[in-house]
Every structure is written in C-alpha cells, then in structure tokens.
Scaffold this motif. Sequence first.
Motif, PDB file in Angstrom:
ATOM      1  N   THR A   1       1.126  -0.898   0.069  1.00 29.82           N
ATOM      2  CA  THR A   1      -0.030   0.061   0.086  1.00 29.82           C
ATOM      3  C   THR A   1       0.878   1.141  -0.018  1.00 29.82           C
ATOM      4  O   THR A   1       2.273   1.381   1.041  1.00 29.82           O
ATOM      5  CB  THR A   1      -1.125   0.731   0.832  1.00 29.82           C
ATOM      6  OG1 THR A   1      -0.054   0.571   2.797  1.00 29.82           O
ATOM      7  CG2 THR A   1      -1.880  -0.613   1.165  1.00 29.82           C
TER       8      THR A   1
ATOM      9  N   ASP B   1       1.873   2.841   3.496  1.00 30.47           N
ATOM     10  CA  ASP B   1       3.238   2.070   4.180  1.00 30.47           C
ATOM     11  C   ASP B   1       4.010   2.073   3.423  1.00 30.47           C
ATOM     12  O   ASP B   1       5.043   2.107   4.425  1.00 30.47           O
ATOM     13  CB  ASP B   1       3.095   0.290   4.066  1.00 30.47           C
ATOM     14  CG  ASP B   1       2.004  -0.765   5.296  1.00 30.47           C
ATOM     15  OD1 ASP B   1       1.832  -0.145   6.007  1.00 30.47           O
ATOM     16  OD2 ASP B   1       1.516  -1.505   4.818  1.00 30.47           O
TER      17      ASP B   1
ATOM     18  N   ILE C   1      -2.330   5.837   9.791  1.00 32.90           N
ATOM     19  CA  ILE C   1      -3.099   4.867  10.382  1.00 32.90           C
ATOM     20  C   ILE C   1      -4.350   4.938  11.098  1.00 32.90           C
ATOM     21  O   ILE C   1      -4.762   4.849  12.318  1.00 32.90           O
ATOM     22  CB  ILE C   1      -2.389   3.832  10.422  1.00 32.90           C
ATOM     23  CG1 ILE C   1      -0.650   3.319   9.342  1.00 32.90           C
ATOM     24  CG2 ILE C   1      -3.404   2.035  10.355  1.00 32.90           C
ATOM     25  CD1 ILE C   1      -0.086   2.327   9.409  1.00 32.90           C
TER      26      ILE C   1
ATOM     27  N   ARG D   1      -7.333   1.337   7.529  1.00 38.14           N
ATOM     28  CA  ARG D   1      -7.212   0.544   6.893  1.00 38.14           C
ATOM     29  C   ARG D   1      -8.431  -0.055   5.511  1.00 38.14           C
ATOM     30  O   ARG D   1      -8.113  -0.979   5.245  1.00 38.14           O
ATOM     31  CB  ARG D   1      -6.430  -0.615   7.147  1.00 38.14           C
ATOM     32  CG  ARG D   1      -4.895  -0.018   7.667  1.00 38.14           C
ATOM     33  CD  ARG D   1      -4.632  -1.822   8.036  1.00 38.14           C
ATOM     34  NE  ARG D   1      -2.501  -1.145   8.362  1.00 38.14           N
ATOM     35  CZ  ARG D   1      -1.884  -0.264   7.377  1.00 38.14           C
ATOM     36  NH1 ARG D   1      -2.256  -0.329   5.697  1.00 38.14           N
ATOM     37  NH2 ARG D   1      -0.607  -0.545   7.902  1.00 38.14           N
ATOM     38  N   GLU D   2      -8.949   0.464   5.957  1.00 42.78           N
ATOM     39  CA  GLU D   2     -10.634  -0.088   4.824  1.00 42.78           C
ATOM     40  C   GLU D   2     -11.023   1.411   3.721  1.00 42.78           C
ATOM     41  O   GLU D   2     -12.167   0.970   3.583  1.00 42.78           O
ATOM     42  CB  GLU D   2     -11.454  -0.668   5.650  1.00 42.78           C
ATOM     43  CG  GLU D   2     -11.090  -1.608   6.252  1.00 42.78           C
ATOM     44  CD  GLU D   2     -12.961  -2.344   6.796  1.00 42.78           C
ATOM     45  OE1 GLU D   2     -13.388  -1.831   6.885  1.00 42.78           O
ATOM     46  OE2 GLU D   2     -12.471  -3.625   6.968  1.00 42.78           O
TER      47      GLU D   2
ATOM     48  N   CYS E   1      -5.327   8.806   6.389  1.00 41.61           N
ATOM     49  CA  CYS E   1      -4.639   8.626   5.552  1.00 41.61           C
ATOM     50  C   CYS E   1      -4.658   9.404   4.213  1.00 41.61           C
ATOM     51  O   CYS E   1      -3.960   8.536   3.318  1.00 41.61           O
ATOM     52  CB  CYS E   1      -4.559   7.429   5.392  1.00 41.61           C
ATOM     53  SG  CYS E   1      -5.901   6.281   4.124  1.00 41.61           S
TER      54      CYS E   1
ATOM     55  N   CYS F   1      -4.697   4.021   2.322  1.00 42.21           N
ATOM     56  CA  CYS F   1      -4.423   3.096   2.033  1.00 42.21           C
ATOM     57  C   CYS F   1      -4.937   1.165   1.735  1.00 42.21           C
ATOM     58  O   CYS F   1      -5.112   0.233   1.875  1.00 42.21           O
ATOM     59  CB  CYS F   1      -5.358   2.814   4.092  1.00 42.21           C
ATOM     60  SG  CYS F   1      -6.866   2.967   3.805  1.00 42.21           S
TER      61      CYS F   1
ATOM     62  N   TYR G   1      -8.261  -3.680  -1.594  1.00 41.29           N
ATOM     63  CA  TYR G   1      -7.700  -3.906  -0.736  1.00 41.29           C
ATOM     64  C   TYR G   1      -8.159  -4.117   0.651  1.00 41.29           C
ATOM     65  O   TYR G   1      -7.585  -4.059   1.641  1.00 41.29           O
ATOM     66  CB  TYR G   1      -6.128  -2.879  -0.917  1.00 41.29           C
ATOM     67  CG  TYR G   1      -5.511  -3.065  -1.959  1.00 41.29           C
ATOM     68  CD1 TYR G   1      -4.317  -2.440  -1.150  1.00 41.29           C
ATOM     69  CD2 TYR G   1      -5.224  -3.009  -3.204  1.00 41.29           C
ATOM     70  CE1 TYR G   1      -3.078  -3.562  -2.403  1.00 41.29           C
ATOM     71  CE2 TYR G   1      -4.164  -3.268  -4.181  1.00 41.29           C
ATOM     72  CZ  TYR G   1      -3.458  -3.726  -3.638  1.00 41.29           C
ATOM     73  OH  TYR G   1      -1.906  -3.646  -3.661  1.00 41.29           O
TER      74      TYR G   1
END
Length: 467
Positions: free
Chosen positions: A20, A23, A36, A39-40, A46, A66, A208
């Motif tokens: 990603t 990251d 963070i 993460r969806e 992010c 993310c 993702y």
Amino acid sequence: MIRFILNNKIITTSEHSGMTLLDFVRYKQRLTGTKIGCREGDCGACTVLVGSLENDVINYQSITSCISPLGNAHGKHIVTVEGTNLQNKLTVTQEAMKANYATQCGFCTPGFVVALTGFTLSNSEKNHNNTLDAISGNICRCTGYKAIEKAALEIVSKLKTQNSMDWLVENDFIPDYFKSIPKRLKELEAKDINQPRGKYVSGGTDLYVQQADQLADNLVHLIAEKDYLKGISIQNNACVIGTNSTVSDLWNHRKINSYFSNLKKHLKLVSSEQIRNMASFGGNLVNASPIGDMTIFFLALNSDITITNEKGSERSIPLKNFYQGYKTYDLKEGELLKQISFQLPTKHSFFNFEKVCKRTHLDIASVNSAIHIHIENQNISEAHVSIGGVAAIPKYLHETSKFLSGKPLSSNTIIEASNVLQNEISPISDVRGTSDYKRLLGRQLFFAHFTELFPKQFTLNDFVQHA
C-alpha cells in the motif's frame, strides 16, 4: 522500478508494487503525518493527494492511501501533509483549522488538511457545499464537525473563482515547489512498469479492503493506467465508458450530467470523494457485490459490457446476464472488462437511483435500487428495474420490468408491480437488516422511484394505503 515525486523529492524504488502507498510513505519514507486508521478507506486519516500530468496540466485528486497500491503512484506527484507545509508559517488551510479550533486530539487533522488543500487545487466550483464534499471521506471523533465546517467556510471565502497555481502559492495555500512539479513530472523517466502475470488490480478499493496483505506479498498486474480501458464517449445517444473510469470521471462529465439531472445527487451516495476518485467501474462490477451501487446503476440502464482477453479478442454480453451466482460471473481466465455501454435517457425516459444504509454517506447499502423507465402518452413503453441487497447477486428484475412494460402509468400498475417484485427477491437476514426489513425497503424504494420521478402524479400515500 517505480518512479514518482513524493512531496518535493524524486522517488525511485524497487519495493513491491502491490504494497500500500500508506505503508511505503510511513515505513519506508518515515512521513508519519499520514495516519493509519481503519485501513478500509473509511476514515480519511491516510488521505494524500495524487497529481497526474495531462496535456502539460497537472490535476490533483485526494485518495485514501491505505487501499491504494504503491505501483499506482508511478509517474505521479504524491503529496502528504508534510508536503503542504510552508517555511516558518501556516498555510491558509492550516491556519483556518487552528483559528476555528477544528482539532482536538489531532489524529484526523492531517487528513482534513490534505483533503481541503486538494479542494483548493481542484477545478471544482468554489462553494461551501463542494468544500464539504471534499472532506466527505474524513472522520473526526472529537470536534463534532461544526468547527471543521467553519474552517472550510473560511477557506472558501479566501479563494477566487479561478485559482492558478501561481496565485495559490502567492497567497499561502501551497508551498512554492508545486510550481515546478509539471515540468519535473514531464522530465521524470517513468516508463511503463514491467508487469508480472498476477492478479489484475485497477483502483484497488474493493480488493485492498479484503486482501491488502495478500496483494502486498504476491504478484499484481496493475491496469489503472491502461489507456484502452479509459475514457467516456457519447455518440448517437449511446454512452460508452471505459472500465478504468471512476465515479469522479462520471461526476465531472458535463454532457453526462445534462442527461441525468440528478446525477451528482445519486453519485454522492456512492462512497466519499476520496474513494470516488480512485475506484474503477470495472472493479465495482467484478467485485460482484450484491449491493454494489454502480452495478445497480448500470443494470437499470440495461447496459452491455465488452470483455477482452490477452489476445485482443472481444465479446459483448448484457450486464444482466453477467452474474451467475454469489461472487461468480461470466469471466474466463485472462479476460478483462473493457467497457460499459448503454442508451442515454431521452425526453421520454426517466432514471432514478435510491439507496438506504445506516448512515447517509460512505456506507454500504442495506438495499439499493434503480429504474430507467420510458413513458409515451402516459403508458410505460419500456422499463428496466434493478435492486441490490435482496439476492445473492446484483439483481436485474426481469419479471417486474416485463410486467411494467406496456402498462398505463398509474398507482394500480405500480402497486401490482411491487407485488411482482416481492416474488422476484429472496433477501436474507444479516448485519444490514432482517429479510422482512429488506422486503419493506425493496417495496418502499420501488415506490420512491415514482414519487421522485413523477411528484405531481404520485405521493407515497397513493401506494402505502393500498400496499
């Protein structure tokens, strides 16, 4: 090698293109202002900006990093919150957030700052509503939003109708280095990445959320920049949309908006601006979610899809015949969806989309539905109705559509059709509602199509008291 500009720095990296962008920014570049959260793609902590060079002009859009693959940054300008900073003073956006006490714990603040900065760089009309749309994908758990809304209003008040890059720099909206980015991107040696055989990924917004770790560790074949999958064209009252096109592409298409009077109202129900900027139509269709908003949208338009393979051979099928069962569809190994085509509404036809979910925006539907109906002399000459959340697949209502065709446009016809609809659907109870609740929603959304499209002819009471 992946090459792009990150803030004011040229990046050349051999990191896995499937990791990603979030990251890479945080752990490889130590730019930890990009947070963070979920993460969806839901919280906006992010958020970064992606600048793409088109005809020597750079276009910036906000995305949630993310759920974006690193490889999609190739040849672009990526801006994190650190890249918005001025020397020894705050930008207009940062100052507005501070002056209006629009931050408390500060965790969400970088995402808001980046999204609002992206708005100042965008071609959107500079008004308060569009500013709020720009932060529709940003969540704050502290401020109650009113302070953030005040900050957004202050930013808009300081913008002109047209804001050149030079003007934004001179007036402290963005740092000076932004002016050099178009030339630097043009000179950047960012040829096509050598793509391995792996899982096809476009925007990645569905994949993702579900498979970020697997995609970061395994081969991916990124297709977001494939030109033959891009573009929206209109000819002879037919629209053809490349499957790499995004919801924002549709949102910003002036001619499409002239055919669909409520298009932006409908599309605003489809996720947030950050997701609309990156999610591809092809990805939405092949995700095969029974409640995919754009799938329901295109089903009601009686769309056809063109499928291509690695040898360039193509075949076309009706979208309503594409889905075969839960998360299964008519797509063979090595095939891709190339384009979606449909007839545009005419002066005798009407389109509507409805959606019910636990919150108004940025949420998965409990039930969604769309209709495209043709009227001649108060008779329904043709109808196409779709509904999601009530079957294992995104459902084109064959029997309901057939029943409506040839009938008079009357409350009796609509009530009888709603009974046909109930026999076509088979909802199950889950976290989004019981089967009985979904049946109720299916009926009410079907009625809502007609009260919305023909408000002088029908009210909800015309249906409810007889249903």
